[in-house]
Design a protein around this motif. Structure first.
Motif, PDB file in Angstrom:
ATOM      1  N   MET A   1      52.142  51.520 -22.570  1.00 53.19           N
ATOM      2  CA  MET A   1      50.345  51.646 -21.361  1.00 53.19           C
ATOM      3  C   MET A   1      51.549  51.397 -20.158  1.00 53.19           C
ATOM      4  O   MET A   1      51.993  51.172 -19.848  1.00 53.19           O
ATOM      5  N   PRO A   2      50.510  52.049 -19.622  1.00 50.86           N
ATOM      6  CA  PRO A   2      50.367  51.666 -18.017  1.00 50.86           C
ATOM      7  C   PRO A   2      49.970  50.754 -17.711  1.00 50.86           C
ATOM      8  O   PRO A   2      49.588  50.326 -18.197  1.00 50.86           O
ATOM      9  N   GLU A   3      51.179  50.043 -16.146  1.00 50.86           N
ATOM     10  CA  GLU A   3      50.204  48.685 -16.547  1.00 50.86           C
ATOM     11  C   GLU A   3      48.810  48.752 -15.910  1.00 50.86           C
ATOM     12  O   GLU A   3      48.463  47.061 -16.214  1.00 50.86           O
ATOM     13  N   GLU A   4      48.579  49.007 -15.258  1.00 49.89           N
ATOM     14  CA  GLU A   4      46.627  49.367 -15.365  1.00 49.89           C
ATOM     15  C   GLU A   4      45.779  48.844 -16.344  1.00 49.89           C
ATOM     16  O   GLU A   4      45.086  47.462 -16.459  1.00 49.89           O
ATOM     17  N   GLU A   5      46.313  49.509 -16.923  1.00 47.36           N
ATOM     18  CA  GLU A   5      45.631  49.420 -18.943  1.00 47.36           C
ATOM     19  C   GLU A   5      46.375  48.509 -19.412  1.00 47.36           C
ATOM     20  O   GLU A   5      45.532  47.705 -19.886  1.00 47.36           O
ATOM     21  N   SER A   6      47.441  47.961 -19.217  1.00 44.04           N
ATOM     22  CA  SER A   6      47.747  46.291 -20.121  1.00 44.04           C
ATOM     23  C   SER A   6      47.325  45.068 -18.591  1.00 44.04           C
ATOM     24  O   SER A   6      46.853  44.601 -20.067  1.00 44.04           O
ATOM     25  N   ILE A   7      47.295  45.466 -17.804  1.00 44.85           N
ATOM     26  CA  ILE A   7      46.515  44.406 -17.811  1.00 44.85           C
ATOM     27  C   ILE A   7      44.848  43.804 -17.559  1.00 44.85           C
ATOM     28  O   ILE A   7      44.458  43.009 -17.936  1.00 44.85           O
ATOM     29  N   LEU A   8      44.520  45.529 -17.466  1.00 48.02           N
ATOM     30  CA  LEU A   8      42.906  44.931 -17.526  1.00 48.02           C
ATOM     31  C   LEU A   8      42.437  44.350 -19.310  1.00 48.02           C
ATOM     32  O   LEU A   8      42.014  43.846 -19.576  1.00 48.02           O
ATOM     33  N   LEU A   9      43.446  45.461 -20.303  1.00 45.57           N
ATOM     34  CA  LEU A   9      43.605  44.551 -22.252  1.00 45.57           C
ATOM     35  C   LEU A   9      43.480  43.282 -22.171  1.00 45.57           C
ATOM     36  O   LEU A   9      43.371  42.133 -22.072  1.00 45.57           O
ATOM     37  N   ARG A  10      44.880  42.754 -21.699  1.00 41.29           N
ATOM     38  CA  ARG A  10      44.950  41.160 -21.037  1.00 41.29           C
ATOM     39  C   ARG A  10      44.265  40.640 -21.045  1.00 41.29           C
ATOM     40  O   ARG A  10      43.538  39.945 -20.583  1.00 41.29           O
ATOM     41  N   GLY A  11      42.794  41.061 -19.414  1.00 44.30           N
ATOM     42  CA  GLY A  11      42.447  40.723 -18.503  1.00 44.30           C
ATOM     43  C   GLY A  11      40.905  40.217 -20.203  1.00 44.30           C
ATOM     44  O   GLY A  11      40.288  39.491 -19.813  1.00 44.30           O
ATOM     45  N   LEU A  12      41.089  41.398 -20.836  1.00 43.74           N
ATOM     46  CA  LEU A  12      39.741  41.680 -21.956  1.00 43.74           C
ATOM     47  C   LEU A  12      40.222  39.972 -22.394  1.00 43.74           C
ATOM     48  O   LEU A  12      39.271  39.888 -23.026  1.00 43.74           O
ATOM     49  N   GLU A  13      41.550  40.409 -23.146  1.00 42.57           N
ATOM     50  CA  GLU A  13      41.442  39.601 -24.427  1.00 42.57           C
ATOM     51  C   GLU A  13      41.460  37.743 -23.899  1.00 42.57           C
ATOM     52  O   GLU A  13      41.057  37.149 -24.016  1.00 42.57           O
ATOM     53  N   ALA A  14      41.406  37.797 -22.111  1.00 47.14           N
ATOM     54  CA  ALA A  14      41.325  36.522 -21.623  1.00 47.14           C
ATOM     55  C   ALA A  14      39.946  36.115 -21.445  1.00 47.14           C
ATOM     56  O   ALA A  14      39.702  34.887 -22.192  1.00 47.14           O
ATOM     57  N   PHE A  15      39.023  37.296 -20.793  1.00 46.77           N
ATOM     58  CA  PHE A  15      37.819  36.962 -20.670  1.00 46.77           C
ATOM     59  C   PHE A  15      36.955  36.437 -22.281  1.00 46.77           C
ATOM     60  O   PHE A  15      36.130  35.825 -23.021  1.00 46.77           O
ATOM     61  N   ALA A  16      37.466  37.438 -23.457  1.00 46.71           N
ATOM     62  CA  ALA A  16      36.764  37.096 -24.643  1.00 46.71           C
ATOM     63  C   ALA A  16      37.395  35.993 -25.431  1.00 46.71           C
ATOM     64  O   ALA A  16      36.889  35.184 -25.905  1.00 46.71           O
ATOM     65  N   GLU A  17      38.586  35.576 -24.588  1.00 44.50           N
ATOM     66  CA  GLU A  17      39.056  34.002 -25.704  1.00 44.50           C
ATOM     67  C   GLU A  17      37.763  32.912 -24.631  1.00 44.50           C
ATOM     68  O   GLU A  17      37.793  31.780 -25.181  1.00 44.50           O
ATOM     69  N   LEU A  18      38.102  33.010 -23.657  1.00 42.11           N
ATOM     70  CA  LEU A  18      38.116  31.827 -22.516  1.00 42.11           C
ATOM     71  C   LEU A  18      36.682  31.862 -22.203  1.00 42.11           C
ATOM     72  O   LEU A  18      35.721  30.982 -21.614  1.00 42.11           O
ATOM     73  N   GLY A  19      35.494  32.860 -22.007  1.00 40.12           N
ATOM     74  CA  GLY A  19      34.462  32.777 -21.053  1.00 40.12           C
ATOM     75  C   GLY A  19      34.900  33.585 -20.237  1.00 40.12           C
ATOM     76  O   GLY A  19      35.982  33.023 -19.127  1.00 40.12           O
ATOM     77  N   TYR A  20      34.032  34.109 -19.651  1.00 38.26           N
ATOM     78  CA  TYR A  20      33.471  33.755 -17.679  1.00 38.26           C
ATOM     79  C   TYR A  20      33.895  32.687 -17.196  1.00 38.26           C
ATOM     80  O   TYR A  20      35.142  32.846 -16.171  1.00 38.26           O
ATOM     81  N   ASP A  21      33.939  32.026 -17.111  1.00 38.15           N
ATOM     82  CA  ASP A  21      34.020  30.701 -16.233  1.00 38.15           C
ATOM     83  C   ASP A  21      34.663  29.777 -16.454  1.00 38.15           C
ATOM     84  O   ASP A  21      35.916  29.338 -15.536  1.00 38.15           O
ATOM     85  N   ARG A  22      35.293  29.957 -17.805  1.00 38.42           N
ATOM     86  CA  ARG A  22      36.685  29.349 -18.025  1.00 38.42           C
ATOM     87  C   ARG A  22      37.802  29.633 -17.935  1.00 38.42           C
ATOM     88  O   ARG A  22      39.137  29.238 -18.151  1.00 38.42           O
ATOM     89  N   ALA A  23      37.852  30.735 -17.574  1.00 32.93           N
ATOM     90  CA  ALA A  23      39.267  31.968 -16.463  1.00 32.93           C
ATOM     91  C   ALA A  23      39.018  31.354 -16.039  1.00 32.93           C
ATOM     92  O   ALA A  23      38.688  32.638 -14.999  1.00 32.93           O
ATOM     93  N   SER A  24      39.600  30.537 -15.619  1.00 34.90           N
ATOM     94  CA  SER A  24      40.269  30.638 -13.995  1.00 34.90           C
ATOM     95  C   SER A  24      40.746  31.792 -13.353  1.00 34.90           C
ATOM     96  O   SER A  24      42.027  32.110 -14.205  1.00 34.90           O
ATOM     97  N   ALA A  25      41.159  31.769 -11.869  1.00 35.33           N
ATOM     98  CA  ALA A  25      41.633  32.442 -11.207  1.00 35.33           C
ATOM     99  C   ALA A  25      43.097  32.430 -11.736  1.00 35.33           C
ATOM    100  O   ALA A  25      44.274  33.776 -11.829  1.00 35.33           O
ATOM    101  N   ARG A  26      43.507  31.397 -11.426  1.00 37.07           N
ATOM    102  CA  ARG A  26      44.468  30.919 -12.244  1.00 37.07           C
ATOM    103  C   ARG A  26      45.395  30.935 -13.684  1.00 37.07           C
ATOM    104  O   ARG A  26      46.182  31.654 -13.710  1.00 37.07           O
ATOM    105  N   GLU A  27      44.766  30.770 -14.188  1.00 39.58           N
ATOM    106  CA  GLU A  27      44.047  31.228 -16.218  1.00 39.58           C
ATOM    107  C   GLU A  27      44.714  32.686 -16.259  1.00 39.58           C
ATOM    108  O   GLU A  27      45.245  33.093 -16.418  1.00 39.58           O
ATOM    109  N   LEU A  28      43.620  33.270 -15.090  1.00 43.07           N
ATOM    110  CA  LEU A  28      44.270  34.512 -15.533  1.00 43.07           C
ATOM    111  C   LEU A  28      45.322  34.850 -15.033  1.00 43.07           C
ATOM    112  O   LEU A  28      46.124  36.234 -15.775  1.00 43.07           O
ATOM    113  N   ALA A  29      46.078  34.113 -13.607  1.00 43.27           N
ATOM    114  CA  ALA A  29      46.927  35.165 -13.814  1.00 43.27           C
ATOM    115  C   ALA A  29      48.684  34.709 -14.159  1.00 43.27           C
ATOM    116  O   ALA A  29      49.466  35.656 -14.518  1.00 43.27           O
ATOM    117  N   ARG A  30      48.001  33.347 -15.249  1.00 42.82           N
ATOM    118  CA  ARG A  30      49.072  32.799 -15.834  1.00 42.82           C
ATOM    119  C   ARG A  30      49.367  34.279 -17.261  1.00 42.82           C
ATOM    120  O   ARG A  30      49.898  34.525 -17.594  1.00 42.82           O
TER     121      ARG A  30
END
Length: 201
Positions: A1-30
């Motif tokens: 999977m291309p890097e950009e696609e992988s990053i966006l998929l992991r971002g989707l997983e994070a926002f879906a699990e945590l919601g926007y407000d709880r998905a802090s920049a620090r947690e997203l980076a982790r």
């Protein structure tokens, strides 16, 4: 999977699990496995990253929707479009989880989803609906009621653990999922047509 696609998929997983407000920049980076400056450097802001995540997931979803022959009957055209919508929803269940949170909040993110995706998708349905109403085959229904009548059955495609408890096979095949999407679409369209005053012989 291309890097950009992988990053966006992991971002989707994070926002879906945590919601926007709880998905802090620090947690997203982790979760993305990147430096804490990555999102700002690459996308400009967390909000812009969220839009890129949504664009990636919904853009792919809409691209999979079938091109329906405009010569078919309006009721059948409606059924095919809605069935296609349900089938693609099953391919991206994380979007449904993200929407559970987003669609209940009056935010710029909801404005974005509505203007970029919901309203344009509804526009594809409106001509058929208007003709069905004009011919007496469907009652005139407020758009908000119509939208939720159509969107509600998506739960039947994405709430898999509950569906299994209700009797769906443990490993439903693509053919079984397609049949489920078609059945849901048929039930919805038949229900809408049943509100019309014309003969349904």
């Amino acid at each position: 999977m291309p890097e950009e696609e992988s990053i966006l998929l992991r971002g989707l997983e994070a926002f879906a699990e945590l919601g926007y407000d709880r998905a802090s920049a620090r947690e997203l980076a982790r979760r993305l496995g990147v430096s804490h400056n990555f999102i700002n450097d690459r996308y400009g802001s967390k909000a812009a990253f969220w839009r890129a995540v949504v664009d990636s997931a919904l853009g792919a979803q809409l691209a999979q929707l079938p091109q329906v022959d405009p010569s078919v009957d309006d009721a059948e055209r409606l059924r095919r479009i809605i069935g296609g919508f349900y089938r693609t929803a099953a391919d991206t269940p994380l979007m449904a989880r993200l929407f559970v949170d987003e669609l209940t909040r009056d935010t710029e993110r909801l404005d974005y989803v509505y203007e970029q995706y919901i309203e344009p998708t509804l526009r594809t349905l409106v001509p058929s609906i208007e003709r069905l109403v004009a011919s007496g085959r469907m009652a005139s229904i407020p758009m908000d009621v119509l939208f939720f009548a159509i969107i509600g059955p998506i739960s039947g495609m994405v709430e898999v653990p509950l569906a299994r408890r209700l009797g769906r096979p443990e490993a439903a095949s693509p053919e079984q999922l397609e049949a489920t999407a078609e059945l849901l679409a048929t039930l919805v369209v038949n229900g809408l047509l049943a509100t019309g005053s014309g003969s349904r012989g």
